[in-house]
Scaffold this active site. Sequence first.
Site, PDB file in Angstrom:
ATOM      1  N   LYS A  52       0.764  -1.172  -0.038  1.00  0.00           N
ATOM      2  CA  LYS A  52       0.073   0.013  -0.036  1.00  0.00           C
ATOM      3  C   LYS A  52       0.873   1.066   0.044  1.00  0.00           C
ATOM      4  CE  LYS A  52      -1.549   3.134   2.888  1.00  0.00           C
ATOM      5  NZ  LYS A  52      -1.576   4.127   2.122  1.00  0.00           N
ATOM      6  N   SER A 103       5.134   8.184   9.813  1.00  0.00           N
ATOM      7  CA  SER A 103       5.294   9.072  11.153  1.00  0.00           C
ATOM      8  C   SER A 103       5.114   8.118  12.272  1.00  0.00           C
ATOM      9  CB  SER A 103       3.993   9.996  10.944  1.00  0.00           C
ATOM     10  OG  SER A 103       2.940   9.201  10.968  1.00  0.00           O
ATOM     11  N   CYS A 141      13.839  11.396   6.385  1.00  0.00           N
ATOM     12  CA  CYS A 141      14.095  11.035   7.720  1.00  0.00           C
ATOM     13  C   CYS A 141      15.333  11.118   8.409  1.00  0.00           C
ATOM     14  CB  CYS A 141      13.538   9.628   8.255  1.00  0.00           C
ATOM     15  SG  CYS A 141      14.504   8.397   7.100  1.00  0.00           S
ATOM     16  N   GLU A 186       9.340  16.963  15.247  1.00  0.00           N
ATOM     17  CA  GLU A 186      10.000  16.646  13.820  1.00  0.00           C
ATOM     18  C   GLU A 186       9.211  17.656  12.834  1.00  0.00           C
ATOM     19  OE1 GLU A 186       8.832  13.302  11.831  1.00  0.00           O
ATOM     20  OE2 GLU A 186      10.700  13.172  10.753  1.00  0.00           O
TER      21      GLU A 186
HETATM   22  P1  NAD Z   1       2.511   9.008   7.392  1.00  0.00           P
HETATM   23  O1  NAD Z   1       2.587   8.248   8.594  1.00  0.00           O
HETATM   24  O2  NAD Z   1       1.545  10.284   7.189  1.00  0.00           O
HETATM   25  O3  NAD Z   1       2.271   8.176   6.159  1.00  0.00           O
HETATM   26  C1  NAD Z   1       2.724   6.732   6.077  1.00  0.00           C
HETATM   27  C2  NAD Z   1       1.826   5.547   5.763  1.00  0.00           C
HETATM   28  O4  NAD Z   1       0.915   5.553   6.719  1.00  0.00           O
HETATM   29  C3  NAD Z   1       0.850   6.132   4.330  1.00  0.00           C
HETATM   30  O5  NAD Z   1       0.725   4.901   3.596  1.00  0.00           O
HETATM   31  C4  NAD Z   1      -0.536   6.604   4.930  1.00  0.00           C
HETATM   32  O6  NAD Z   1      -1.596   6.126   4.195  1.00  0.00           O
HETATM   33  C5  NAD Z   1      -0.616   5.786   6.424  1.00  0.00           C
HETATM   34  N1  NAD Z   1      -1.100   6.356   7.459  1.00  0.00           N
HETATM   35  C6  NAD Z   1      -1.058   7.959   7.618  1.00  0.00           C
HETATM   36  N2  NAD Z   1      -1.654   8.297   8.801  1.00  0.00           N
HETATM   37  C7  NAD Z   1      -2.155   7.218   9.370  1.00  0.00           C
HETATM   38  C8  NAD Z   1      -2.791   6.855  10.492  1.00  0.00           C
HETATM   39  N3  NAD Z   1      -3.164   7.615  11.654  1.00  0.00           N
HETATM   40  N4  NAD Z   1      -3.040   5.494  10.748  1.00  0.00           N
HETATM   41  C9  NAD Z   1      -2.769   4.560   9.872  1.00  0.00           C
HETATM   42  N5  NAD Z   1      -2.118   4.798   8.882  1.00  0.00           N
HETATM   43  C10 NAD Z   1      -1.992   6.010   8.455  1.00  0.00           C
HETATM   44  O7  NAD Z   1       4.003   9.532   6.986  1.00  0.00           O
HETATM   45  P2  NAD Z   1       4.341  10.503   5.867  1.00  0.00           P
HETATM   46  O8  NAD Z   1       4.159  11.974   5.933  1.00  0.00           O
HETATM   47  O9  NAD Z   1       4.026   9.876   4.488  1.00  0.00           O
HETATM   48  O10 NAD Z   1       6.022  10.515   5.976  1.00  0.00           O
HETATM   49  C11 NAD Z   1       6.823  11.309   6.684  1.00  0.00           C
HETATM   50  C12 NAD Z   1       7.163  10.466   7.828  1.00  0.00           C
HETATM   51  O11 NAD Z   1       7.842   9.476   7.710  1.00  0.00           O
HETATM   52  C13 NAD Z   1       8.131  11.406   8.799  1.00  0.00           C
HETATM   53  O12 NAD Z   1       8.068  11.346  10.014  1.00  0.00           O
HETATM   54  C14 NAD Z   1       9.560  10.555   8.522  1.00  0.00           C
HETATM   55  O13 NAD Z   1      10.460  11.001   9.548  1.00  0.00           O
HETATM   56  C15 NAD Z   1       9.108   9.258   8.216  1.00  0.00           C
HETATM   57  N6  NAD Z   1      10.245   8.688   7.626  1.00  0.00           N
HETATM   58  C16 NAD Z   1      10.941   7.616   8.255  1.00  0.00           C
HETATM   59  C17 NAD Z   1      11.736   6.828   7.737  1.00  0.00           C
HETATM   60  C18 NAD Z   1      12.586   5.675   8.515  1.00  0.00           C
HETATM   61  O14 NAD Z   1      13.420   5.072   8.015  1.00  0.00           O
HETATM   62  N7  NAD Z   1      12.810   6.081   9.827  1.00  0.00           N
HETATM   63  C19 NAD Z   1      11.921   7.132   6.103  1.00  0.00           C
HETATM   64  C20 NAD Z   1      11.046   7.743   5.634  1.00  0.00           C
HETATM   65  C21 NAD Z   1      10.219   8.776   6.053  1.00  0.00           C
END
Ligand code: NAD
Length: 521
Positions: free
Chosen positions: A196, A249, A304, A404
């Site tokens: 997904k 996140s 990240c 963050e």
């Molecule tokens: P996000 O958590 O909003 O979305 C990630 C995925 O989770 C998406 O597919 C989304 O559909 C789903 N999602 C979003 N909110 C959700 C919820 N409340 N409940 C269930 N599913 C949910 O993240 P983003 O904004 O797409 O990405 C940015 C974040 O990702 C930043 O915090 C960044 O630090 C982190 N990140 C971490 C790494 C790592 O390896 N540690 C790498 C890349 C990004």
Amino acid sequence: TALRSVLTAKVPLKLGRMCYSSSVPTTKLFINGKFVESKTSEWLDIHNPATNVVIARVPKATQEEMSAAVDSCSRAFLSWSETSILNRQQVFLRYQQLIKDNIRELAKAITVEQGKTLADAEGDVFRGLQVVEHACSVTSLMLGETLPSITKDMDTHTYRLPLGVCAGITPFNFPAMIPLWMFPMAMVCGNTYLLKPSERVPACAMLLAKMLQDAGAPDGSLNIIHGQHAAVNFICDHPVIKAISFVGSNQAGEYIYERGSKKGKRVQSNMGAKNHGVVMPDANKENTLNQLVGAAFGAAGQRCMALSTAILVGEARRWLPELVERSKALRVNAGDQPGADVGPLISPQAKERVCSLIQSGVDEGAKLLLDGRNVKVKGYENGNFVGPTIIGNVSPEMKCYTQEIFGPVLVVLEADTLDDAINVVNRNPYGNGTAIFTTNGATARKYTHKVDVGQVGVNVPIPVPLPMFSFTGSRGSFRGDMNFYGKQGVQFYTQIKTVISQWKAEDATLTGPAVTMPTMG
Ligand code: NAD
């Protein structure tokens, strides 16, 4: 172009002031080897972050479509897991070549949906490609262990076997690299995969799926569904899915870790970060400033592993004005424009959030040394641009430090000694990455030894390990036991079967039942 057609009727690969008044293209689902139109009534708009024009729509897949995708994975597992390891390896050898051949095409699809510069988007693909290349070593990576003669006539050996259907949920910031951390490793080990992708950037995942099909992956070995919470809950709850890989996140990652684990699944969850760059006064000034600026503002800070916090130790404080000057020189522009250094943020909401965190620093008494909030980009006035921003005089209790930011904002703290800097870093709840800049080996060693962060760079600003290692973010940045890719990735996607066998010589017949616990001694 052949690749592009799988995505949508017409994906706008040219940025600019493009406007779809009527037929906005739709993103397909990938179910059982077919790119199919969703029957859902719920759609989400995808915007070009440089213009905010709607460029495509993505469906929230229906329960029936999601069930069909998992069923397809289940059926395909029966034969894919029995496909010889050499044949699975061949698929991924062809796949890595196809990715290489199409790197530009993939980068364009990333830039139009995600906003990052084309050069950076190619880097996004390249870092994922390296995982595919590593996955091609599966014949060594999946080796089990043996120990002959553990007792008389008895040998033990272990196999690494696939788990079954695995699933991945990915974020918006690396549309190629992060999906490629997941399904190639899982599939080469014999699992089938349900992906997904982020609903904000699904195009690249669709292109990757098409290439995987062209490389010879059988129908059903990879399925792709789209959506938000309902799709995530479906993945967490479905009894057939054995393992979930999540990157995104903390809010989503902690939820998915808990919900998936409760259902008995393996979950690995890579989450948010606040990465500190500690600058010692003995560092190579030229390199350090250039590296800091690149790592803070590259990809508009939406990495990240961005170095979003600098700690200037002792005399290194004096370098601050120069840091500001170099940051000012970066060119903010749409990602496909020549010379662009910093592209737009993903959405107007992200821009608003970043701007309000900058303001919170000002309100709490920090000093705004460079303010990118009012940046204007000619021809892209509606884009989500924020220019490089530097906030000085920051202290650890300020909101701009505790949260963050995920934007082109560098917060700067100061410390008198290395120990003071280490204390700040170790008190921060995140543990994704950090870097120290120094020319002193003993200082570097002390830092790497004492700092409680999973990935440490010494004069390396973004220490993301290559795939023969694993991505080892720690503490608040990770939940789970086994990290992404490398040896740990193989462990995550396999289970061990141990076989103990005894082949006695013909004359060694048992004289009666052995009812005591066998000690094998
Ligand atoms: P996000 O958590 O909003 O979305 C990630 C995925 O989770 C998406 O597919 C989304 O559909 C789903 N999602 C979003 N909110 C959700 C919820 N409340 N409940 C269930 N599913 C949910 O993240 P983003 O904004 O797409 O990405 C940015 C974040 O990702 C930043 O915090 C960044 O630090 C982190 N990140 C971490 C790494 C790592 O390896 N540690 C790498 C890349 C990004």
